[in-house]
Design a protein around this motif. Structure first.
Motif, PDB file in Angstrom:
ATOM      1  N   MET A 158       0.844  -1.206   0.000  1.00 43.91           N
ATOM      2  CA  MET A 158       0.000   0.000   0.000  1.00 43.91           C
ATOM      3  C   MET A 158       0.873   1.246   0.000  1.00 43.91           C
ATOM      4  O   MET A 158       1.941   1.277   0.617  1.00 43.91           O
ATOM      5  CB  MET A 158      -0.912   0.001   1.230  1.00 43.91           C
ATOM      6  CG  MET A 158      -1.869   1.187   1.290  1.00 43.91           C
ATOM      7  SD  MET A 158      -2.929   1.117   2.746  1.00 43.91           S
ATOM      8  CE  MET A 158      -3.890   2.620   2.509  1.00 43.91           C
ATOM      9  N   SER A 159       0.477   2.272  -0.706  1.00 41.25           N
ATOM     10  CA  SER A 159       1.234   3.524  -0.745  1.00 41.25           C
ATOM     11  C   SER A 159       1.294   4.132   0.641  1.00 41.25           C
ATOM     12  O   SER A 159       0.357   4.025   1.431  1.00 41.25           O
ATOM     13  CB  SER A 159       0.573   4.505  -1.721  1.00 41.25           C
ATOM     14  OG  SER A 159       0.506   3.941  -3.014  1.00 41.25           O
TER      15      SER A 159
ATOM     16  N   SER B 110       3.478   9.168  -3.907  1.00 45.06           N
ATOM     17  CA  SER B 110       3.406   7.946  -3.095  1.00 45.06           C
ATOM     18  C   SER B 110       2.825   6.793  -3.903  1.00 45.06           C
ATOM     19  O   SER B 110       3.218   5.637  -3.723  1.00 45.06           O
ATOM     20  CB  SER B 110       2.564   8.196  -1.839  1.00 45.06           C
ATOM     21  OG  SER B 110       1.193   8.357  -2.177  1.00 45.06           O
ATOM     22  N   ARG B 111       1.903   7.076  -4.799  1.00 46.38           N
ATOM     23  CA  ARG B 111       1.328   6.024  -5.645  1.00 46.38           C
ATOM     24  C   ARG B 111       2.348   5.527  -6.658  1.00 46.38           C
ATOM     25  O   ARG B 111       2.380   4.355  -7.008  1.00 46.38           O
ATOM     26  CB  ARG B 111       0.077   6.541  -6.348  1.00 46.38           C
ATOM     27  CG  ARG B 111      -1.074   6.909  -5.394  1.00 46.38           C
ATOM     28  CD  ARG B 111      -2.337   7.276  -6.147  1.00 46.38           C
ATOM     29  NE  ARG B 111      -3.396   7.719  -5.241  1.00 46.38           N
ATOM     30  CZ  ARG B 111      -3.702   8.987  -5.020  1.00 46.38           C
ATOM     31  NH1 ARG B 111      -3.043   9.949  -5.671  1.00 46.38           N
ATOM     32  NH2 ARG B 111      -4.661   9.301  -4.175  1.00 46.38           N
ATOM     33  N   GLU B 112       3.210   6.458  -7.108  1.00 41.47           N
ATOM     34  CA  GLU B 112       4.241   6.077  -8.079  1.00 41.47           C
ATOM     35  C   GLU B 112       5.375   5.295  -7.428  1.00 41.47           C
ATOM     36  O   GLU B 112       5.873   4.308  -7.979  1.00 41.47           O
ATOM     37  CB  GLU B 112       4.821   7.341  -8.734  1.00 41.47           C
ATOM     38  CG  GLU B 112       3.861   8.090  -9.627  1.00 41.47           C
ATOM     39  CD  GLU B 112       4.480   9.379 -10.148  1.00 41.47           C
ATOM     40  OE1 GLU B 112       5.672   9.630  -9.850  1.00 41.47           O
ATOM     41  OE2 GLU B 112       3.774  10.145 -10.832  1.00 41.47           O
ATOM     42  N   MET B 113       5.798   5.723  -6.225  1.00 33.29           N
ATOM     43  CA  MET B 113       7.023   5.211  -5.608  1.00 33.29           C
ATOM     44  C   MET B 113       6.762   4.254  -4.451  1.00 33.29           C
ATOM     45  O   MET B 113       7.693   3.629  -3.937  1.00 33.29           O
ATOM     46  CB  MET B 113       7.860   6.392  -5.107  1.00 33.29           C
ATOM     47  CG  MET B 113       8.161   7.407  -6.199  1.00 33.29           C
ATOM     48  SD  MET B 113       8.887   8.954  -5.589  1.00 33.29           S
ATOM     49  CE  MET B 113      10.425   8.335  -4.922  1.00 33.29           C
TER      50      MET B 113
ATOM     51  N   GLU C 259      -8.096   8.991   2.713  1.00 32.77           N
ATOM     52  CA  GLU C 259      -8.047   7.594   3.153  1.00 32.77           C
ATOM     53  C   GLU C 259      -7.395   6.667   2.137  1.00 32.77           C
ATOM     54  O   GLU C 259      -7.243   5.464   2.397  1.00 32.77           O
ATOM     55  CB  GLU C 259      -9.473   7.104   3.453  1.00 32.77           C
ATOM     56  CG  GLU C 259     -10.150   7.876   4.586  1.00 32.77           C
ATOM     57  CD  GLU C 259     -11.570   7.398   4.838  1.00 32.77           C
ATOM     58  OE1 GLU C 259     -12.053   6.552   4.038  1.00 32.77           O
ATOM     59  OE2 GLU C 259     -12.186   7.855   5.821  1.00 32.77           O
ATOM     60  N   ASP C 260      -6.981   7.171   0.996  1.00 24.79           N
ATOM     61  CA  ASP C 260      -6.427   6.302  -0.055  1.00 24.79           C
ATOM     62  C   ASP C 260      -4.988   5.889   0.231  1.00 24.79           C
ATOM     63  O   ASP C 260      -4.566   4.790  -0.137  1.00 24.79           O
ATOM     64  CB  ASP C 260      -6.487   7.018  -1.417  1.00 24.79           C
ATOM     65  CG  ASP C 260      -7.906   7.284  -1.862  1.00 24.79           C
ATOM     66  OD1 ASP C 260      -8.808   6.549  -1.401  1.00 24.79           O
ATOM     67  OD2 ASP C 260      -8.130   8.227  -2.634  1.00 24.79           O
ATOM     68  N   VAL C 261      -4.231   6.749   0.867  1.00 24.87           N
ATOM     69  CA  VAL C 261      -2.813   6.506   1.125  1.00 24.87           C
ATOM     70  C   VAL C 261      -2.563   6.511   2.624  1.00 24.87           C
ATOM     71  O   VAL C 261      -3.065   7.377   3.345  1.00 24.87           O
ATOM     72  CB  VAL C 261      -1.941   7.588   0.437  1.00 24.87           C
ATOM     73  CG1 VAL C 261      -0.468   7.419   0.810  1.00 24.87           C
ATOM     74  CG2 VAL C 261      -2.122   7.534  -1.071  1.00 24.87           C
ATOM     75  N   SER C 262      -1.785   5.556   3.120  1.00 22.95           N
ATOM     76  CA  SER C 262      -1.453   5.469   4.537  1.00 22.95           C
ATOM     77  C   SER C 262      -0.494   6.602   4.917  1.00 22.95           C
ATOM     78  O   SER C 262       0.473   6.875   4.195  1.00 22.95           O
ATOM     79  CB  SER C 262      -0.796   4.111   4.836  1.00 22.95           C
ATOM     80  OG  SER C 262      -0.340   4.072   6.165  1.00 22.95           O
ATOM     81  N   VAL C 263      -0.781   7.230   6.042  1.00 23.06           N
ATOM     82  CA  VAL C 263       0.045   8.350   6.502  1.00 23.06           C
ATOM     83  C   VAL C 263       0.483   8.091   7.942  1.00 23.06           C
ATOM     84  O   VAL C 263      -0.330   7.770   8.804  1.00 23.06           O
ATOM     85  CB  VAL C 263      -0.731   9.684   6.434  1.00 23.06           C
ATOM     86  CG1 VAL C 263       0.121  10.830   6.988  1.00 23.06           C
ATOM     87  CG2 VAL C 263      -1.160   9.985   5.016  1.00 23.06           C
ATOM     88  N   THR C 264       1.802   8.209   8.178  1.00 31.40           N
ATOM     89  CA  THR C 264       2.334   8.103   9.539  1.00 31.40           C
ATOM     90  C   THR C 264       3.040   9.407   9.884  1.00 31.40           C
ATOM     91  O   THR C 264       3.534  10.119   8.998  1.00 31.40           O
ATOM     92  CB  THR C 264       3.322   6.933   9.679  1.00 31.40           C
ATOM     93  OG1 THR C 264       4.407   7.120   8.764  1.00 31.40           O
ATOM     94  CG2 THR C 264       2.629   5.608   9.398  1.00 31.40           C
TER      95      THR C 264
END
Length: 478
Positions: A1-2, A80-83, A108-113
């Motif tokens: 997952m991105s 983030s989706r590319e890499m 909500e599409d990309v995980s963020v920390t």
């Protein structure tokens, strides 16, 4: 997952950067995306071989900060989706005044920390030698409204990126604070590069070089500087009505204040007619005083407060202007329909219900006929109303000839009622029309008095013919 890992660079130099955050950056794979390169930690880390790519060019290409933040967040999501994973570095702590971080957390599409860097607030309070428990307001200098500022507590403006932002802050503060009011500008709080200078507010944007590490501290204002604010007025009225306050204010009731409310409105109308701005300020203040006193009495008795009064009129204005506040609804109801909605299920017993009982009789006649005309109960043209006026004049003459006082009073009332309808037809308020005539009479009669006095005589010694002559002169002077 991105994934996007957000890292805080802290508030100052490399010595303030936590060891764990330093290691994360040192071992980051590939490029580290930075909101801006204008940070002392990045300068050191670049020398240690870490590659940064910034969004400084985005700031140059957009007109408003909101667009900048949205564009940065969009680019990071795309990368983030590319890499697969990107590291995003921001000044200070990621959760402190970072709009791009909030935008990334909301999706909500990309995980963020989030990995914290030191917040600069601790260093800021230490430098200013103030205790945050005493209260403070933390404000984004790029996105705030004057109405949001609370001058009763300490205010800290962050994100004072450049002289333009500092100038906007200064101009807003000058609406409420004197030019000589002392404020403190702090650069890189808590670091070896810290600079701090206290200056008059008018020099806020001219004192030193400003960067994204600049904050501005506004100490809480003394009560004497806040007399122009609503909160101060409310507090003053509360004190006057409280034990130990003013006996006169304490003795007032809704009933005893009625005469003053009427008096203040007419004094305001006088100031408007005279185009007296200073007088309008004073009289509007007196009208507002009546609102505040009635509201404080309501609060003292436990029935309502000024907050209820304000909410009532705010809700009413928003509801009656859907085309302004909710244009997307496409609502096109007229004013009367919207008013009726506010009444809920309460249905008026009569179309004429709701007209104030205490209105002056002439105004009430005007309003009664205006209300009836809305359902078609009206003369078809002005000629019919003029004919009706002539009829009423004949009837009053007959009543005078008969010497019946009650009939004379009734017929004169009918004449005034028809006159009120005539003014309505020509879109003239009869109260204002009569008020203008009263003022005209006062002005002309004052001229007569001046002319008689100039000749060292009294009005009683002056003939009607002579007074008529001065009256005509007064008319010509107008």
């Amino acid at each position: 997952m991105s994934q996007i890992e957000i890292i805080g660079l802290g508030a100052g130099d490399i010595d303030q950067l936590p060891l764990g955050i330093y290691k994360k950056l040192l071992h980051a794979k590939g490029v580290v995306w930075a909101r801006t390169l204008d940070h002392p930690v990045i300068t050191v880390l670049e020398k240690e071989g870490i590659t940064f790519s910034s969004f400084d060019d985005v700031y140059e290409g957009e007109d408003v900060f909101e667009s900048v933040y949205e564009k940065i967040a969009g680019i990071l999501l795309e990368k983030s989706r590319e890499m697969g994973k990107v590291v995003y570095a921001v000044p200070g702590h990621p959760m402190l005044a970072e709009k791009t971080v909030q935008l990334l957390l909301e999706q909500e599409d990309v995980s963020v920390t989030v990995a914290g860097g030191q917040s600069y607030l601790d260093a800021l309070f230490t430098s200013l030698q103030i205790d945050p428990i005493d209260g403070f307001q933390f404000v984004d200098a790029t996105n705030f409204q004057r109405s949001e500022l609370n001058y009763r507590t300490n205010i800290v403006f962050c994100q004072v990126y450049d002289a333009f932002v500092a100038s906007d802050v200064k101009l807003t503060l000058l609406e409420d604070l004197p030019a000589s009011y002392e404020v403190t500008v702090i650069e890189a709080a808590g670091s070896a590069l810290e600079k701090k200078v206290t200056v008059p507010l008018e020099d806020l944007d001219r004192v030193m070089e400003i960067s994204n590490l600049t904050s501005v501290y506004i100490p809480a204002a003394p009560a004497g500087l806040l007399h122009h604010t609503f909160g101060s007025l409310r507090e003053v009225i509360h004190i006057l009505r409280a034990p130990g306050g003013c006996p006169w204010d304490q003795a007032q009731t809704h009933e005893t204040l009625k005469e003053y409310a009427i008096e203040e409105i007419y004094e305001l109308i006088d100031a408007i007619d005279e185009k007296d701005d200073a007088g309008m300020i004073e009289e509007l203040g007196d009208v507002l005083l009546q609102v505040m006193l009635h509201s404080q009495i309501g609060e003292d008795e436990g029935y309502f407060t000024i907050d209820d009064v304000i909410q009532s009129v705010t809700d009413k204005m928003v509801h009656r202007h859907p085309h302004v506040f909710t244009p997307e609804s496409g609502e096109q109801k007229d004013w009367d329909a919207l008013k009726q909605e506010e009444k809920g299920k309460k249905v008026r017993k009569s179309l004429l219900s709701g007209i104030a009982k205490s209105l002056p009789a002439l105004s009430k006649a005007y309003q009664l006929q205006k209300r009836a005309a809305k359902v078609g109960f009206d003369w078809e043209n002005a000629t019919d109303i003029w004919d009706k006026l002539e009829e009423e004049i004949r009837e009053v003459k007959e009543a005078v000839d008969n010497g019946n006082v009650k009939e004379i009073e009734k017929e004169f009332g009918d004449i005034l009622f028809v006159l009120a309808n005539l003014t309505r037809y020509y879109k003239i308020n009869p109260e204002f029309a009569l008020h203008t005539s009263n003022q005209k009479f006062i002005s002309r009669f004052n001229y007569i008095e001046q002319q008689v006095k100039a000749r060292e005589r009294s009005l009683q010694e002056t003939s009607l013919e002579e007074m008529d002559k001065y009256w005509d002169e007064a008319k010509e002077r107008e």
